[in-house]
Design a protein around this motif. Structure first.
Motif, short mmCIF file in Angstrom:
data_model
loop_
_atom_site.label_atom_id
_atom_site.label_comp_id
_atom_site.label_asym_id
_atom_site.label_seq_id
_atom_site.Cartn_x
_atom_site.Cartn_y
_atom_site.Cartn_z
N ALA B 16 96.12 -12.71 95.22
CA ALA B 16 95.74 -13.29 96.51
C ALA B 16 96.92 -13.25 97.47
O ALA B 16 98.07 -13.49 97.08
CB ALA B 16 95.29 -14.74 96.31
N GLY B 17 96.63 -12.92 98.73
CA GLY B 17 97.67 -12.93 99.75
C GLY B 17 98.55 -11.70 99.78
O GLY B 17 99.48 -11.61 100.57
N THR B 18 98.24 -10.70 98.93
CA THR B 18 98.98 -9.44 98.98
C THR B 18 98.03 -8.33 99.38
O THR B 18 96.81 -8.55 99.47
CB THR B 18 99.60 -9.08 97.61
OG1 THR B 18 98.54 -8.65 96.75
CG2 THR B 18 100.30 -10.28 96.99
N ILE B 19 98.57 -7.13 99.61
CA ILE B 19 97.66 -6.04 99.99
C ILE B 19 96.80 -5.61 98.81
O ILE B 19 95.80 -4.93 98.97
CB ILE B 19 98.41 -4.80 100.54
CG1 ILE B 19 99.52 -4.38 99.59
CG2 ILE B 19 98.94 -5.04 101.93
CD1 ILE B 19 100.08 -3.00 99.91
N ASN B 20 97.18 -6.05 97.61
CA ASN B 20 96.37 -5.72 96.43
C ASN B 20 95.31 -6.78 96.15
O ASN B 20 94.71 -6.79 95.08
CB ASN B 20 97.27 -5.57 95.21
CG ASN B 20 98.18 -4.37 95.31
OD1 ASN B 20 97.76 -3.33 95.82
ND2 ASN B 20 99.41 -4.51 94.86
N GLU B 21 95.11 -7.68 97.09
CA GLU B 21 94.15 -8.77 96.88
C GLU B 21 92.80 -8.20 96.46
O GLU B 21 92.31 -7.25 97.05
CB GLU B 21 94.01 -9.57 98.17
CG GLU B 21 93.03 -10.71 98.03
CD GLU B 21 93.12 -11.68 99.19
OE1 GLU B 21 94.24 -12.14 99.48
OE2 GLU B 21 92.08 -11.94 99.80
N LYS B 22 92.22 -8.82 95.42
CA LYS B 22 90.92 -8.35 94.97
C LYS B 22 90.07 -9.52 94.50
O LYS B 22 90.40 -10.20 93.54
CB LYS B 22 91.10 -7.35 93.80
CG LYS B 22 89.83 -6.70 93.34
CD LYS B 22 90.05 -5.23 93.03
CE LYS B 22 88.80 -4.45 92.67
NZ LYS B 22 87.54 -4.78 93.20
N HIS B 23 88.99 -9.73 95.24
CA HIS B 23 88.06 -10.80 94.88
C HIS B 23 87.13 -10.25 93.82
O HIS B 23 86.21 -9.51 94.13
CB HIS B 23 87.30 -11.23 96.14
CG HIS B 23 86.58 -12.54 95.95
ND1 HIS B 23 85.98 -13.21 96.98
CD2 HIS B 23 86.36 -13.29 94.86
CE1 HIS B 23 85.43 -14.33 96.53
NE2 HIS B 23 85.65 -14.39 95.24
N VAL B 24 87.37 -10.62 92.56
CA VAL B 24 86.64 -9.96 91.47
C VAL B 24 85.37 -10.71 91.08
O VAL B 24 84.31 -10.12 90.95
CB VAL B 24 87.54 -9.78 90.23
CG1 VAL B 24 86.77 -9.09 89.12
CG2 VAL B 24 88.76 -8.94 90.60
#
Ligand SMILES: Nc1ncnc2c1ncn2[C@@H]1O[C@H](COP(=O)(O)OP(=O)(O)OP(=O)(O)O)[C@@H](O)[C@H]1O
Ligand SMILES: [Mg+2]
Lengths: 318, 268
Positions: B16-24
């Motif tokens: 969360a909060g990074t460019i790799n954020e992923k709502h899985v």
């Protein structure tokens, strides 16, 4: 015999004369190696705390004995001090997320100051067998040997029992497969902390014995203890394996570790007898450890070597 | 009577909060009754493993509740959920300790979730029980109880893991593609053992698989996941009538153009 004659001054009897004391001292290193065995083999951690906690044990034991405490109570206190050192490393590792190796280095580093403080800020403290009753002393080698054997057998039996219990089995599982252990409800962090504490308690206990045996505690007495411990563990295992073969069980393995300490120290005796500069001993120990760690690896590699496969393949393509 | 497993609006976002954020996992809801055997299908990255990890407590979820047999376990770390949950991983190496004997592994599992005391960890009497239960597997392992698990093949290890996970009557058995790393024949054998153990012990189980035929033929319910949600579900008679083509069609309806990419990942 060549070397002996050439060197003239070397006498086999002198060498054999150093063996009883060598065995006694080796046994103390062997007891320390039991502690190293717990972290290195059971938890799969190379714990560098031991270089510091070995000295801590020696310092605590000597300071207490010289202030009038019974030598066995002093040894118990030394173990508790070592336990606290292991606890510190464990907490650094599991609660603060510092890699295990670095946690050990940090504790060891900090212990240097603490050990000096324990010894009243002097680099060494004597404890004379003339003035105090000691558990072991190089002055009374036969008694030291008997006491050493009794202690070693008692500790090996205690560890054999512990690692057979539910708690000890859970510790073995923690080192062998942490994912599985968690899935089976084992708190692997607390297992690691307990293992490190137990290990350093043993190491400090043997540090307390060593200080009494040699008649003093020294701020540098633990330097390289981890390497000596590892040497004892792997040398002992290799020889134990050779001797007992299929009959090697866990009890035999633990006894081998203690024997490893003795073998290690007898090799040191031989080296000293060959008039190898004692300052070169650490280099020698390191080489022994490298050889014993590398040989099993190289053996496995040589069975499956690309070079060999490449050579064999030439028969087919020619 | 309460449900054996309840997921209520569970959310999990990685990085969360990074460019790799992923709502899985997105407001995921699932209820399983006692004795339910649910198969889970879905493309790569749909969130199947993440759902199982959330239930097992590998990390805490961001929001929502996880209840097992009425107990709210949302706030417990993985090792404290062990009394409720048996797990078999995709990697056959992960479920057993290779340097410990088969019997010792089983003894550790027989104490899953119990306090580890200073009583003996593996008694002679137990060995007899383990020998009996190893016979269920039909792999001849009952005669190899003192051998190290590291000597076993992947399929044998997976079968032992399955047995271990079924000890202590877990409220929930989590199986994450536990046959995927095995050759087809061994996979079938392990799946058969799975069905047998689940039936014999009346376990409640959640099984992820990429094999649609297995998903249809196994258990009493089937769910399909897509982008962190359950997008289709079938139970009992409806499930029995399903065909692989039905599932493919269902999948393309929601997945749209991505279908052609993901189709290859779902095997018939
Ligand atoms: N620990 C993690 N950290 C960061 N991202 C993760 C983590 N675990 C899973 N993800 C991401 O979450 C998404 C869902 O992964 P998940 O493993 O649940 O998929 P899956 O449905 O099990 O797929 P597959 O069929 O390939 O096993 C993926 O995009 C994955 O990269
Ligand atoms: Mg997955």
């Amino acid at each position: 015999m060549h070397i002996l004659l050439a060197r003239g001054g070397l006498n086999v009897m002198t060498l054999l004369g150093t063996f009883p004391s060598g065995i006694a001292q080796g046994m103390i290193w062997g007891i320390m190696a039991l502690g190293v065995y717990i972290t290195f083999r059971m938890l799969d951690i190379a714990d560098l705390t031991v270089d510091g906690s070995f000295t801590t044990g020696g310092a605590v034991a000597v300071m207490l004995i010289t202030s009038g405490t019974n030598c066995w109570i002093a040894l118990a206190a030394a173990s508790v001090a070592g336990l606290l050192a292991g606890l510190t490393t464990g907490i650094l590792h599991t609660r603060l997320g510092i890699p295990a190796i670095l946690s050990g280095i940090l504790t060891q580093f900090a212990l240097y100051s603490i050990n000096l403080a324990i010894m009243g800020f002097s680099a060494n403290k004597a404890v004379s067998v003339d003035r105090y009753v000691l558990a072991v002393s190089s002055r009374y080698i036969n008694a030291a040997l008997i006491t050493g054997v009794i202690i070693a057998v008692a500790l090996v039996s205690a560890l054999y029992w512990y690692f057979g219990t539910e708690h000890g089995s859970a510790m073995r599982a923690t080192g062998n497969n942490p994912d599985m252990s968690k899935a089976l409800g084992i708190n692997i962090n607390s297992m690691k902390v307990i293992g490190l504490a137990l290990s350093n308690a043993l190491v400090a206990f043997s540090g307390g014995l060593m200080a009494q045996y040699q008649g003093f505690a020294d701020i540098n007495m633990g330097r390289g203890a981890i390497v000596i411990g590892l040497a004892a563990v792997i040398v002992g295992e290799v020889f134990g394996e050779m001797l007992l073969k299929k009959r090697m069980n866990f009890y035999g393995r633990l006894l081998s570790v203690v024997s490893g300490g003795i073998i290690y120290y007898l090799v040191v005796c031989v080296a000293l007898w060959l008039k190898i500069n004692s300052n070169m001993l650490k280099l020698m120990t390191a080489i022994i450890v490298v050889i014993f760690l590398a040989v099993p690896y190289l053996q496995s590699v040589s069975h499956a070597s690309f070079k060999k496969a490449g050579k064999n393949s030439l028969k087919e393509v020619r | 009577m309460c449900a054996m497993l309840e997921l209520k609006n569970v959310n999990k976002t990685f990085n969360a909060g990074t460019i790799n954020e992923k709502h899985v996992l997105k407001d995921l809801n699932l209820t399983m009754e006692e004795g339910d055997f649910v198969t889970v299908i879905g493309g790569n990255g749909a969130g199947k493993s993440t759902m199982l990890n959330a239930i097992a407590g590998v990390w805490p979820v961001d929001s929502g509740a996880i209840l097992v047999d009425g107990n709210n376990i949302t706030g417990l770390p993985d090792f404290k959920r062990a009394p409720y949950i048996g797990r078999v991983f995709q990697d056959p190496m992960m479920g057993t300790a290779p340097d410990l004997q088969i019997g010792e592994n089983l003894a550790l599992a027989a104490r899953r979730g119990k306090p580890r005391s200073l009583r003996w960890g593996f008694t002679k009497k137990e060995a007899e029980n383990y020998r009996e239960s190893l016979k269920i597997l039909g792999l001849g392992l009952e005669d190899r109880i003192t051998q190290k698990v590291g000597l076993l093949s992947g399929g044998q290890r997976q079968a032992v893991t399955l047995l271990m996970a079924s000890y202590q009557n877990p409220k929930l058995l989590l199986l994450d593609e536990h046959t995927a790393a095995l050759d087809p024949k061994t996979a079938k054998k392990v799946l058969d053992i799975t069905k047998q153990i689940v039936a014999d012990q009346h376990l409640t189980a959640l099984m992820v698989t990429h094999n649609m035929k297995d998903a249809i033929a196994t258990g009493n319910r089937l769910i399909m996941m897509y982008e962190g949600r359950i997008i289709f579900e079938a139970a009992k008679e409806d499930k029995k009538k399903l065909t692989v083509d039905d599932l493919m069609r269902k999948f393309s309806e929601v997945a749209g153009e991505e279908f052609s990419n993901d189709q290859a990942l779902l095997t018939r």
